[in-house]
Design an enzyme around this catalytic site. Structure first.
Site, PDB file in Angstrom:
ATOM      1  N   TYR A   1       6.354  -1.876   4.875  1.00 37.61           N
ATOM      2  CA  TYR A   1       5.172  -2.458   4.248  1.00 37.61           C
ATOM      3  C   TYR A   1       4.962  -3.888   4.726  1.00 37.61           C
ATOM      4  O   TYR A   1       5.894  -4.550   5.164  1.00 37.61           O
ATOM      5  CB  TYR A   1       5.307  -2.404   2.718  1.00 37.61           C
ATOM      6  N   CYS A   2       3.721  -4.335   4.607  1.00 40.01           N
ATOM      7  CA  CYS A   2       3.311  -5.671   5.016  1.00 40.01           C
ATOM      8  C   CYS A   2       4.333  -6.703   4.526  1.00 40.01           C
ATOM      9  O   CYS A   2       4.741  -6.633   3.364  1.00 40.01           O
ATOM     10  CB  CYS A   2       1.933  -5.963   4.417  1.00 40.01           C
ATOM     11  N   PRO A   3       4.769  -7.577   5.402  1.00 43.03           N
ATOM     12  CA  PRO A   3       4.291  -7.869   6.753  1.00 43.03           C
ATOM     13  C   PRO A   3       5.116  -7.215   7.869  1.00 43.03           C
ATOM     14  O   PRO A   3       4.915  -7.537   9.031  1.00 43.03           O
ATOM     15  CB  PRO A   3       4.435  -9.386   6.830  1.00 43.03           C
TER      16      PRO A   3
END
Length: 81
Positions: free
Chosen positions: A18-20
């Site tokens: 997941y981000c980042p």
């Protein structure tokens, strides 16, 4: 520039991240690649639909293809120089 038939493609699988993290891994991957090469990215994070086009725009890469199927997001980028 390389001809279309000899362009090297690399794949980066960021599924489950997941981000980042997907963008951080993309930054690392493109450092090892040459302008004109193709990077395929597979992701499961919906934020990549926003982040990857911005990544390409900001860094001068061409987003060739973007699709989503069954929660998997697929991208193909041509590295700019």
């Amino acid at each position: 520039m390389q001809s279309q038939d000899t362009v090297q493609e690399e794949t980066l699988d960021t599924q489950g991240l997941y981000c980042p993290e997907p963008i951080m891994l993309m930054h690392n991957k493109v450092r090892d690649m040459q302008p004109g090469q193709i990077l395929r990215v597979i992701a499961t994070d919906p934020a990549t639909t926003r982040d990857i086009p911005k990544f390409c725009s900001f860094l001068g890469h061409e987003l060739i293809e973007q699709s989503e199927e069954d929660g998997r997001y697929r991208y193909r980028l041509r590295l700019g120089g």
